[in-house]
Design a protein around this motif. Structure first.
Motif, PDB file in Angstrom:
ATOM      1  N   LEU A  52       0.819  -1.228   0.000  1.00 32.15           N
ATOM      2  CA  LEU A  52       0.000   0.000   0.000  1.00 32.15           C
ATOM      3  C   LEU A  52       0.848   1.271   0.000  1.00 32.15           C
ATOM      4  O   LEU A  52       0.402   2.335   0.441  1.00 32.15           O
ATOM      5  CB  LEU A  52      -0.942  -0.015   1.216  1.00 32.15           C
ATOM      6  CG  LEU A  52      -1.876  -1.230   1.290  1.00 32.15           C
ATOM      7  CD1 LEU A  52      -2.756  -1.167   2.535  1.00 32.15           C
ATOM      8  CD2 LEU A  52      -2.743  -1.330   0.036  1.00 32.15           C
ATOM      9  N   HIS A  53       2.081   1.167  -0.491  1.00 34.22           N
ATOM     10  CA  HIS A  53       2.948   2.352  -0.510  1.00 34.22           C
ATOM     11  C   HIS A  53       3.967   2.198  -1.637  1.00 34.22           C
ATOM     12  O   HIS A  53       4.998   1.547  -1.469  1.00 34.22           O
ATOM     13  CB  HIS A  53       3.634   2.495   0.860  1.00 34.22           C
ATOM     14  CG  HIS A  53       4.307   3.819   1.069  1.00 34.22           C
ATOM     15  ND1 HIS A  53       4.625   4.302   2.326  1.00 34.22           N
ATOM     16  CD2 HIS A  53       4.743   4.761   0.193  1.00 34.22           C
ATOM     17  CE1 HIS A  53       5.215   5.479   2.211  1.00 34.22           C
ATOM     18  NE2 HIS A  53       5.308   5.772   0.925  1.00 34.22           N
ATOM     19  N   LEU A  54       3.656   2.803  -2.789  1.00 33.26           N
ATOM     20  CA  LEU A  54       4.497   2.651  -3.975  1.00 33.26           C
ATOM     21  C   LEU A  54       4.615   3.974  -4.723  1.00 33.26           C
ATOM     22  O   LEU A  54       3.614   4.685  -4.886  1.00 33.26           O
ATOM     23  CB  LEU A  54       3.868   1.620  -4.916  1.00 33.26           C
ATOM     24  CG  LEU A  54       3.774   0.171  -4.412  1.00 33.26           C
ATOM     25  CD1 LEU A  54       2.687  -0.578  -5.171  1.00 33.26           C
ATOM     26  CD2 LEU A  54       5.123  -0.518  -4.567  1.00 33.26           C
ATOM     27  N   HIS A  55       5.822   4.255  -5.186  1.00 37.01           N
ATOM     28  CA  HIS A  55       6.045   5.477  -5.980  1.00 37.01           C
ATOM     29  C   HIS A  55       6.392   5.115  -7.420  1.00 37.01           C
ATOM     30  O   HIS A  55       6.997   4.083  -7.679  1.00 37.01           O
ATOM     31  CB  HIS A  55       7.162   6.312  -5.357  1.00 37.01           C
ATOM     32  CG  HIS A  55       6.799   6.827  -4.003  1.00 37.01           C
ATOM     33  ND1 HIS A  55       6.105   7.999  -3.810  1.00 37.01           N
ATOM     34  CD2 HIS A  55       6.980   6.285  -2.766  1.00 37.01           C
ATOM     35  CE1 HIS A  55       5.902   8.169  -2.506  1.00 37.01           C
ATOM     36  NE2 HIS A  55       6.412   7.145  -1.845  1.00 37.01           N
ATOM     37  N   THR A  56       5.981   5.988  -8.343  1.00 28.54           N
ATOM     38  CA  THR A  56       6.216   5.768  -9.776  1.00 28.54           C
ATOM     39  C   THR A  56       6.878   7.013 -10.372  1.00 28.54           C
ATOM     40  O   THR A  56       7.153   7.984  -9.655  1.00 28.54           O
ATOM     41  CB  THR A  56       4.885   5.513 -10.530  1.00 28.54           C
ATOM     42  OG1 THR A  56       4.202   6.767 -10.689  1.00 28.54           O
ATOM     43  CG2 THR A  56       3.991   4.534  -9.769  1.00 28.54           C
ATOM     44  N   SER A 104       5.846  -1.046   0.956  1.00 29.40           N
ATOM     45  CA  SER A 104       7.299  -1.100   0.783  1.00 29.40           C
ATOM     46  C   SER A 104       7.932   0.280   0.683  1.00 29.40           C
ATOM     47  O   SER A 104       9.092   0.459   1.031  1.00 29.40           O
ATOM     48  CB  SER A 104       7.643  -1.888  -0.480  1.00 29.40           C
ATOM     49  OG  SER A 104       7.114  -1.221  -1.624  1.00 29.40           O
ATOM     50  N   ASP A 105       7.188   1.296   0.197  1.00 34.70           N
ATOM     51  CA  ASP A 105       7.758   2.608  -0.141  1.00 34.70           C
ATOM     52  C   ASP A 105       8.769   2.451  -1.272  1.00 34.70           C
ATOM     53  O   ASP A 105       9.810   3.105  -1.286  1.00 34.70           O
ATOM     54  CB  ASP A 105       8.400   3.261   1.090  1.00 34.70           C
ATOM     55  CG  ASP A 105       8.382   4.792   1.025  1.00 34.70           C
ATOM     56  OD1 ASP A 105       7.888   5.339   0.025  1.00 34.70           O
ATOM     57  OD2 ASP A 105       8.870   5.423   1.981  1.00 34.70           O
ATOM     58  N   PHE A 106       8.416   1.576  -2.205  1.00 35.03           N
ATOM     59  CA  PHE A 106       9.269   1.323  -3.369  1.00 35.03           C
ATOM     60  C   PHE A 106       9.446   2.604  -4.185  1.00 35.03           C
ATOM     61  O   PHE A 106       8.483   3.321  -4.444  1.00 35.03           O
ATOM     62  CB  PHE A 106       8.620   0.238  -4.239  1.00 35.03           C
ATOM     63  CG  PHE A 106       9.318  -0.011  -5.541  1.00 35.03           C
ATOM     64  CD1 PHE A 106      10.435  -0.822  -5.592  1.00 35.03           C
ATOM     65  CD2 PHE A 106       8.849   0.572  -6.722  1.00 35.03           C
ATOM     66  CE1 PHE A 106      11.090  -1.055  -6.814  1.00 35.03           C
ATOM     67  CE2 PHE A 106       9.493   0.334  -7.932  1.00 35.03           C
ATOM     68  CZ  PHE A 106      10.610  -0.475  -7.970  1.00 35.03           C
ATOM     69  N   HIS A 107      10.695   2.898  -4.568  1.00 33.65           N
ATOM     70  CA  HIS A 107      10.994   4.043  -5.439  1.00 33.65           C
ATOM     71  C   HIS A 107      11.795   3.628  -6.672  1.00 33.65           C
ATOM     72  O   HIS A 107      12.071   4.473  -7.526  1.00 33.65           O
ATOM     73  CB  HIS A 107      11.818   5.091  -4.690  1.00 33.65           C
ATOM     74  CG  HIS A 107      11.029   6.003  -3.792  1.00 33.65           C
ATOM     75  ND1 HIS A 107      10.499   5.604  -2.585  1.00 33.65           N
ATOM     76  CD2 HIS A 107      10.677   7.312  -3.923  1.00 33.65           C
ATOM     77  CE1 HIS A 107       9.867   6.633  -2.022  1.00 33.65           C
ATOM     78  NE2 HIS A 107       9.953   7.673  -2.811  1.00 33.65           N
ATOM     79  N   GLY A 108      12.237   2.374  -6.740  1.00 35.19           N
ATOM     80  CA  GLY A 108      13.142   1.993  -7.831  1.00 35.19           C
ATOM     81  C   GLY A 108      14.551   2.462  -7.531  1.00 35.19           C
ATOM     82  O   GLY A 108      15.045   2.297  -6.413  1.00 35.19           O
ATOM     83  N   ASP A 140       1.922   8.320  -4.997  1.00 36.67           N
ATOM     84  CA  ASP A 140       2.932   9.303  -5.400  1.00 36.67           C
ATOM     85  C   ASP A 140       2.804  10.572  -4.551  1.00 36.67           C
ATOM     86  O   ASP A 140       1.739  10.877  -4.022  1.00 36.67           O
ATOM     87  CB  ASP A 140       2.782   9.607  -6.900  1.00 36.67           C
ATOM     88  CG  ASP A 140       3.510   8.567  -7.749  1.00 36.67           C
ATOM     89  OD1 ASP A 140       4.683   8.281  -7.439  1.00 36.67           O
ATOM     90  OD2 ASP A 140       2.907   8.032  -8.693  1.00 36.67           O
ATOM     91  N   HIS A 141       3.932  11.288  -4.437  1.00 39.54           N
ATOM     92  CA  HIS A 141       3.954  12.511  -3.635  1.00 39.54           C
ATOM     93  C   HIS A 141       3.149  13.611  -4.333  1.00 39.54           C
ATOM     94  O   HIS A 141       3.473  14.017  -5.446  1.00 39.54           O
ATOM     95  CB  HIS A 141       5.393  13.019  -3.468  1.00 39.54           C
ATOM     96  CG  HIS A 141       6.299  12.078  -2.750  1.00 39.54           C
ATOM     97  ND1 HIS A 141       6.248  11.891  -1.385  1.00 39.54           N
ATOM     98  CD2 HIS A 141       7.282  11.262  -3.189  1.00 39.54           C
ATOM     99  CE1 HIS A 141       7.178  11.016  -1.028  1.00 39.54           C
ATOM    100  NE2 HIS A 141       7.819  10.609  -2.096  1.00 39.54           N
ATOM    101  N   ASP A 142       2.129  14.102  -3.643  1.00 35.36           N
ATOM    102  CA  ASP A 142       1.404  15.307  -4.067  1.00 35.36           C
ATOM    103  C   ASP A 142       0.805  15.218  -5.468  1.00 35.36           C
ATOM    104  O   ASP A 142       0.621  16.252  -6.116  1.00 35.36           O
ATOM    105  CB  ASP A 142       2.327  16.554  -4.032  1.00 35.36           C
ATOM    106  CG  ASP A 142       2.990  16.760  -2.681  1.00 35.36           C
ATOM    107  OD1 ASP A 142       2.467  16.248  -1.678  1.00 35.36           O
ATOM    108  OD2 ASP A 142       4.044  17.448  -2.626  1.00 35.36           O
TER     109      ASP A 142
END
Ligand SMILES: [Zn+2]
Ligand SMILES: [Zn+2]
Length: 281
Positions: free
Chosen positions: A6-10, A246-250, A38-40
């Motif tokens: 429930l925590h992923l960035h693209t 995970s707060d995945f960012h790559g 994603d942030h904001d």
């Protein structure tokens, strides 16, 4: 094993992979439902919905909003938002504007420190309206001023370092109210970033709950079993929903993988229903 993330960035904020590629990794990791946070910004959600329909992964519309906490920040995740809500999107656009005011100042400081880069280069690399320090870190990496994003933060970009510039941020209560007014559930991200001891964190979450907090990110890539148990205890005492991701960012956080974090993360599927119920109230 079936799990949530429930925590992923693209690439729509500071992640290095587009939503469809993040979903492909999630599928491989056994993720059955996920949130793009994603942030904001919410522009990554349509692509995620489309890819999710193809892969049979449920997509929870989400966002992550940074808010003020003394000299530091609290990050508030929003879940099951009406991501097309015009008021929400206008508020998020305001937050992105504050990033655009801050980033050129950071670049100016870096230039004064001898790093040859421009804000246009940063914006070009970012390719999104949600530009942040990780994008600046990647330009510094590409130009060989640093070897990793971590080194860029440790030397220049983290709070208190030579190129750090504070950003105008909303109060946590405002960030939570914005999420609530878009029918979402506000959840405190990575609570240990608040750097509070057990009782301090309990008091902080108690205050946040009075201001509208609905849940807490108990399961997180960097939490050890003891920390997870302590957070679970606080969530239970305060009757907060339990979430995790995970707060995945790559590239920017190369040790974190979708669904499994550093390998030991499992966000139980059973956490989804209570969150869904809270959002529909
Ligand atoms: Zn965060
Ligand atoms: Zn995040």
């Amino acid at each position: 094993m079936a799990r949530l993330d429930l925590h992923l960035h693209t690439t729509h904020s500071d992640g290095s992979l587009p939503p469809a590629e993040v979903l492909a990794l999630a599928h491989k990791a056994g993720v059955t439902a996920l949130a793009i946070t994603d942030h904001d910004i919410t522009t990554g959600i349509p692509e995620a919905l489309e890819a999710g329909a193809g892969l049979g992964i449920e997509i929870i519309p989400g966002v992550e909003i940074s808010s003020r906490f003394g000299e530091s920040e609290l990050h508030i995740l929003g879940y099951f938002l009406d991501w097309q809500d015009p008021t929400l999107n206008a508020r998020l656009a305001g937050l992105r504007d504050s990033r655009h005011r801050r980033n050129p100042q950071i670049v100016e400081r870096l230039r004064a420190l001898g790093c040859d880069l421009t804000y246009n280069e940063v914006r070009e690399l970012a390719g999104t309206e949600s530009v942040g320090r990780p994008h600046i870190a990647r330009v510094l990496m590409e130009k060989d001023y640093v070897k990793s994003a971590k080194e860029a933060f440790d030397r220049f970009l983290a709070q208190g370092k030579t190129a750090y510039v504070p950003r105008e941020l909303p109060e946590p209560a405002d960030a939570m109210a914005w999420i609530r007014s878009a029918k979402g559930v506000p959840v405190l991200a990575h609570p240990l970033w608040a750097k509070q001891d057990g009782e301090g964190l309990f008091k902080l979450c108690e205050k946040l709950k009075a201001e509208g907090l609905g849940g807490m990110e108990v399961h997180y890539s960097t939490h050890n079993p003891k920390q997870t148990a302590e957070l679970l205890d606080i969530a239970r005492r305060l009757d907060l929903l339990v979430t995790g991701g995970s707060d995945f960012h790559g590239l920017t956080k190369p040790d974190i993988e979708v669904g499994v974090g550093r390998g030991g993360l499992t966000v139980p599927v059973k956490l989804l229903e209570p969150l869904k119920r809270a959002a529909s109230v």
